[in-house]
Design an enzyme around this catalytic site. Structure first.
Site, PDB file in Angstrom:
ATOM      1  N   CYS A   1       0.820  -1.209   0.000  1.00  0.00           N
ATOM      2  CA  CYS A   1       0.000   0.000   0.000  1.00  0.00           C
ATOM      3  C   CYS A   1       0.857   1.263   0.000  1.00  0.00           C
ATOM      4  O   CYS A   1       2.007   1.236   0.434  1.00  0.00           O
ATOM      5  CB  CYS A   1      -0.859   0.039   1.250  1.00  0.00           C
TER       6      CYS A   1
ATOM      7  N   ARG B   1       4.933   0.317  -6.104  1.00  0.00           N
ATOM      8  CA  ARG B   1       4.967  -0.511  -4.903  1.00  0.00           C
ATOM      9  C   ARG B   1       3.984  -1.675  -4.981  1.00  0.00           C
ATOM     10  O   ARG B   1       4.035  -2.578  -4.167  1.00  0.00           O
ATOM     11  CB  ARG B   1       4.668   0.346  -3.669  1.00  0.00           C
TER      12      ARG B   1
ATOM     13  N   TRP C   1      -3.187  -2.560  -1.351  1.00  0.00           N
ATOM     14  CA  TRP C   1      -2.827  -3.938  -1.710  1.00  0.00           C
ATOM     15  C   TRP C   1      -3.574  -4.797  -0.712  1.00  0.00           C
ATOM     16  O   TRP C   1      -3.260  -4.789   0.478  1.00  0.00           O
ATOM     17  CB  TRP C   1      -1.312  -4.095  -1.588  1.00  0.00           C
TER      18      TRP C   1
ATOM     19  N   ASN D   1      -1.601   1.914   5.921  1.00  0.00           N
ATOM     20  CA  ASN D   1      -0.705   0.838   5.487  1.00  0.00           C
ATOM     21  C   ASN D   1      -0.447  -0.038   6.695  1.00  0.00           C
ATOM     22  O   ASN D   1      -0.158   0.494   7.772  1.00  0.00           O
ATOM     23  CB  ASN D   1       0.657   1.379   5.027  1.00  0.00           C
ATOM     24  N   GLY D   2      -0.501  -1.348   6.509  1.00  0.00           N
ATOM     25  CA  GLY D   2      -0.218  -2.251   7.622  1.00  0.00           C
ATOM     26  C   GLY D   2      -1.427  -3.110   7.935  1.00  0.00           C
ATOM     27  O   GLY D   2      -2.381  -3.186   7.147  1.00  0.00           O
TER      28      GLY D   2
ATOM     29  N   GLU E   1      18.443 -16.700  -8.850  1.00  0.00           N
ATOM     30  CA  GLU E   1      18.034 -15.322  -9.111  1.00  0.00           C
ATOM     31  C   GLU E   1      17.503 -15.178 -10.544  1.00  0.00           C
ATOM     32  O   GLU E   1      16.517 -14.486 -10.778  1.00  0.00           O
ATOM     33  CB  GLU E   1      19.215 -14.386  -8.828  1.00  0.00           C
TER      34      GLU E   1
ATOM     35  N   LYS F   1      13.744 -13.922 -11.414  1.00  0.00           N
ATOM     36  CA  LYS F   1      13.475 -12.752 -12.263  1.00  0.00           C
ATOM     37  C   LYS F   1      12.441 -13.105 -13.317  1.00  0.00           C
ATOM     38  O   LYS F   1      11.486 -12.374 -13.541  1.00  0.00           O
ATOM     39  CB  LYS F   1      14.755 -12.264 -12.969  1.00  0.00           C
TER      40      LYS F   1
ATOM     41  N   GLU G   1       8.911 -13.674 -11.815  1.00  0.00           N
ATOM     42  CA  GLU G   1       8.268 -12.451 -11.343  1.00  0.00           C
ATOM     43  C   GLU G   1       7.686 -11.626 -12.472  1.00  0.00           C
ATOM     44  O   GLU G   1       6.574 -11.137 -12.377  1.00  0.00           O
ATOM     45  CB  GLU G   1       9.298 -11.538 -10.661  1.00  0.00           C
TER      46      GLU G   1
ATOM     47  N   HIS H   1      19.604 -35.619  -9.743  1.00  0.00           N
ATOM     48  CA  HIS H   1      18.909 -36.304  -8.649  1.00  0.00           C
ATOM     49  C   HIS H   1      17.405 -36.061  -8.686  1.00  0.00           C
ATOM     50  O   HIS H   1      16.722 -36.288  -7.691  1.00  0.00           O
ATOM     51  CB  HIS H   1      19.488 -35.849  -7.300  1.00  0.00           C
TER      52      HIS H   1
ATOM     53  N   LYS I   1       6.602  -3.908  -4.211  1.00  0.00           N
ATOM     54  CA  LYS I   1       8.026  -3.589  -4.134  1.00  0.00           C
ATOM     55  C   LYS I   1       8.601  -3.928  -2.772  1.00  0.00           C
ATOM     56  O   LYS I   1       9.658  -4.542  -2.675  1.00  0.00           O
ATOM     57  CB  LYS I   1       8.244  -2.108  -4.461  1.00  0.00           C
TER      58      LYS I   1
HETATM   59  O1  M6R Z   1      13.440  -5.018   0.082  1.00  0.00           O
HETATM   60  P1  M6R Z   1      13.945  -6.400   0.270  1.00  0.00           P
HETATM   61  O2  M6R Z   1      15.267  -6.631  -0.348  1.00  0.00           O
HETATM   62  O3  M6R Z   1      13.934  -6.836   1.712  1.00  0.00           O
HETATM   63  O4  M6R Z   1      12.905  -7.320  -0.474  1.00  0.00           O
HETATM   64  C1  M6R Z   1      12.980  -8.715  -0.414  1.00  0.00           C
HETATM   65  C2  M6R Z   1      12.120  -9.344  -1.473  1.00  0.00           C
HETATM   66  O5  M6R Z   1      10.778  -9.046  -1.245  1.00  0.00           O
HETATM   67  C3  M6R Z   1      12.527  -8.867  -2.872  1.00  0.00           C
HETATM   68  O6  M6R Z   1      13.855  -9.134  -3.145  1.00  0.00           O
HETATM   69  C4  M6R Z   1      11.655  -9.532  -3.935  1.00  0.00           C
HETATM   70  O7  M6R Z   1      11.939 -10.886  -4.008  1.00  0.00           O
HETATM   71  C5  M6R Z   1      11.879  -8.816  -5.265  1.00  0.00           C
HETATM   72  N1  M6R Z   1      10.642  -8.622  -5.926  1.00  0.00           N
HETATM   73  C6  M6R Z   1      12.831  -9.555  -6.135  1.00  0.00           C
HETATM   74  O8  M6R Z   1      12.922  -9.080  -7.420  1.00  0.00           O
END
Ligand code: M6R
Length: 610
Positions: A2, A27, A75, A101-102, A483, A487, A490, A506, A605
């Site tokens: 949010c 975000r 959100w 937010n929260g 990673e 990517k 996501e 395995h 984000k």
């Molecule tokens: O802000 P942070 O690095 O703590 O965030 C951790 C994850 O939420 C963040 O890396 C998330 O996996 C990203 N969307 C990766 O691209």
């Protein structure tokens, strides 16, 4: 997640707030809303969906012109995505409008209590409870401060709030507990926001609120108090973000812009953290002493930051001979820790606001452990609550998929490992000087990789219709495989798995057939030969191999369908060079599939809920 923005001043609140909402879009959100105060009445417009839905609605159903208002991107947590659950929420008698937010943990208890006092709820949210609770207390004796204090002390959970009060058109109430809130100080105007990007175009003077603080924001005055009502003195900081940092510039997406900013990030950290060809991350002698006394490190992080942590483990163990465990924050924060005072916890986070990682650091503190944070945002909760902080200096990262922050995290961990090894006498002077010289040439090497952008786009054309992609790497580049897979998942919504190349036989080998693209990360490292064997195993099952390798690698070329050649660097730097083509691959795959790489569905984000 949010986003909050509030404005009181002399400009048209609706336009300041809608621009602010757009800045917060990155975000992640699923509905948006705005409230303004005019002639003693609060007017609310809110809509499920993207901000342009709200803007369309605002054309249909005009808001009165006003110079004060609050706005929100939601959100969903409590209650589905619909217009009613969107924020702002009005209290039953329209006295307060609240954006939040929260999460309020005790909301059902409070709701039950308010229902007995004849309050009727329109939405399924926990936020409406806040609006009604505040109103209930206010109507008791018409004392605003008392009502605010009573309310905040009854709420359990995390909350950043911006509140309009219909009886005062020169007041926004801001409240912070475990969710960020920042006040932006202007000339005859002031703002409040959950992220400074929302107000950077109006002011760069900001006051970061601490937990348990309340602010009364007026056009020409801002006051602070704690949850007991005692005044709090605060000082402002000057935000040194460039004007273009929150803008895409010539790039179609923030993700691409941020991928292209990586040489700059590496150069910045090189300049900040090296002197006379030696790493100087541990200039703080207390931190240096602390680290030298530690016999064990636990890294806690989430998502991409977790992957950076895995690279850190390899390097710290190799260079400094300190055992390192890496744990997902969401696991670390809820388990019993078998650790003593010689254990250091490193919390890695781009945003510094990830709820699981914050909880992890608090858990570490409960056990009396020292915490070192590696973060991007200096003002963040993790930076404030940790004993020591090292910044990754990546600048604002707007794309939800983390790219340049990952590079910054890996680079800082590399320097930390190197410096620890050096001061422990495990890496001789001349070796460190050589290593730092290699790091110095890294930005240039990254620029070369970025020149492969169109070639990588062509490779993306070959895989974008696939349902699955596998990423394999070994040793230092096993985290690169994880990673790379994260990517692509996501941003393009293709199912992807990252696997240690040697482990593939395995189990996951059963997945390989002529339809499966397998990305093999195999630059020249000590894991080269073994990864080559894995490539042969994939080839023998007709898997389509996309390899990320060094120039003139004939052996990998023989088994590959598509090749991305990256410049050769020393082994310890390969996690930095080999992830860049995978970021570009994910980016182009997303665009080809018609996905918005900056705002992937269902993601935010910074994940500020546990
Ligand atoms: O802000 P942070 O690095 O703590 O965030 C951790 C994850 O939420 C963040 O890396 C998330 O996996 C990203 N969307 C990766 O691209």
């Amino acid at each position: 997640m949010c986003g909050i923005v509030g404005y009181v001043g002399y400009k048209d609140a609706e336009s300041v707030l809608t621009v602010g909402l757009h800045k917060l879009e990155y975000r992640g959100y699923d509905s948006a809303g705005i409230a303004v105060l005019k002639d003693g009445k609060i007017h609310v417009r809110k809509k499920a969906g993207k901000i342009h839905e709200l803007e369309r609605y605002l054309v249909e159903k005009n808001l009165p012109k006003s110079n004060i208002g609050i706005a929100h991107t939601r959100w969903a947590t409590h209650g589905g995505v619909n217009d009613t659950n969107a924020h702002p929420h009005l209290s039953q008698n329209g006295i307060f409008a609240v954006v939040h937010n929260g999460i309020i943990d005790n909301f059902s208890h409070l709701k039950g209590y308010l229902e007995k006092q004849n309050y009727h709820f329109k939405s399924d949210t926990d936020t409406e409870v806040i609006a009604n609770l505040l109103e209930y207390h206010y109507l008791n004796d018409r004392n605003l401060t008392k009502a605010i204090l009573k309310t905040v002390n009854e709420l359990e959970g995390s909350f950043a709030l911006a509140i309009l009060f219909k009886e005062d058109d020169d007041l926004i109430i801001g409240i912070r507990k475990d969710s960020p809130l920042i006040v932006g100080l202007g000339e005859n105007e002031n703002l409040v926001a959950s992220d400074q990007v929302a107000f950077l175009q109006h002011t760069k003077r900001a006051i970061f609120m601490d937990n348990g603080e309340i602010t009364l924001v007026r056009r020409r005055m801002v006051e602070f108090m704690n949850f007991s009502g005692e005044p709090v003195k605060k000082t402002y900081v000057f935000l040194n973000h460039g004007d273009d940092e929150a803008e895409k510039g010539p790039y179609p997406h923030f993700m691409l812009k941020e991928i292209y900013e990586q040489p700059k990030v590496v150069m910045t950290n090189y300049k900040i953290y090296t002197r006379n060809e030696k790493p100087v991350l541990l200039r703080d002698l207390n931190l240096r002493k602390l680290l030298l006394n530690k016999t064990r490190i636990i890294i806690e992080a989430a998502g991409t930051s977790y992957h950076a942590g895995l690279v850190g483990k390899y390097l710290i163990e190799t260079f400094a001979n300190i055992p390192v465990e890496v744990d997902y924050s969401s696991e670390f924060s809820y388990r019993r820790l078998a650790a003593d005072s010689r254990t250091l916890v490193i919390a890695i986070s781009q945003s510094g606001e990830t709820a699981d990682t914050i909880e992890g650091l608090r858990n570490a503190k409960r056990y009396g452990l020292d915490v070192l944070a590696i973060v991007n945002r200096p003002e963040s909760t993790i930076a404030r609550e940790s004993d020591y902080v090292i910044y990754i200096n990546a600048g604002l990262e707007i794309g939800v998929a983390s790219t340049k922050a990952y590079i910054g995290q890996v680079q800082v961990l590399t320097l930390l490992a190197m410096e620890l090894g050096h001061i422990k006498g495990l890496i001789p002077d001349e070796e460190v000087i050589k290593m730092i010289a290699s790091m110095k040439s890294l930005p240039e090497k990254i620029e070369k990789i970025l020149l492969l952008n169109s070639h990588i786009e062509h490779i993306a054309e070959k895989i974008y219709t696939s349902d699955n992609v596998m990423f394999l790497g070994r040793g230092l580049n096993y985290p690169t495989a994880l990673e790379g897979a994260l990517k692509i998942k996501e941003v393009s919504y293709i199912h992807a798995i990252g696997y240690p190349a040697g482990e593939m036989k395995h189990g996951p080998l059963a997945l390989v057939d002529e339809r499966l693209p397998v990305v093999i990360i195999n630059p020249k490292t000590s894991a080269y030969e073994l990864t080559l064997s894995s490539a042969h195993e994939v080839r023998a099952r007709n898997g389509r191999i996309i390899s990320v390798i060094n120039e003139n690698d004939e052996l990998m070329k023989e088994v590959s369908d598509y090749i991305i050649y990256i410049p050769e660097v020393e082994e310890f730097l390969t996690p930095i060079t080999s992830i860049i083509p995978l970021q570009l691959l994910a980016y182009h795959t997303a665009v080809l599939r018609g996905c918005d790489p900056d705002k992937p569905r269902n993601l935010a984000k910074s994940v500020t809920v546990k």
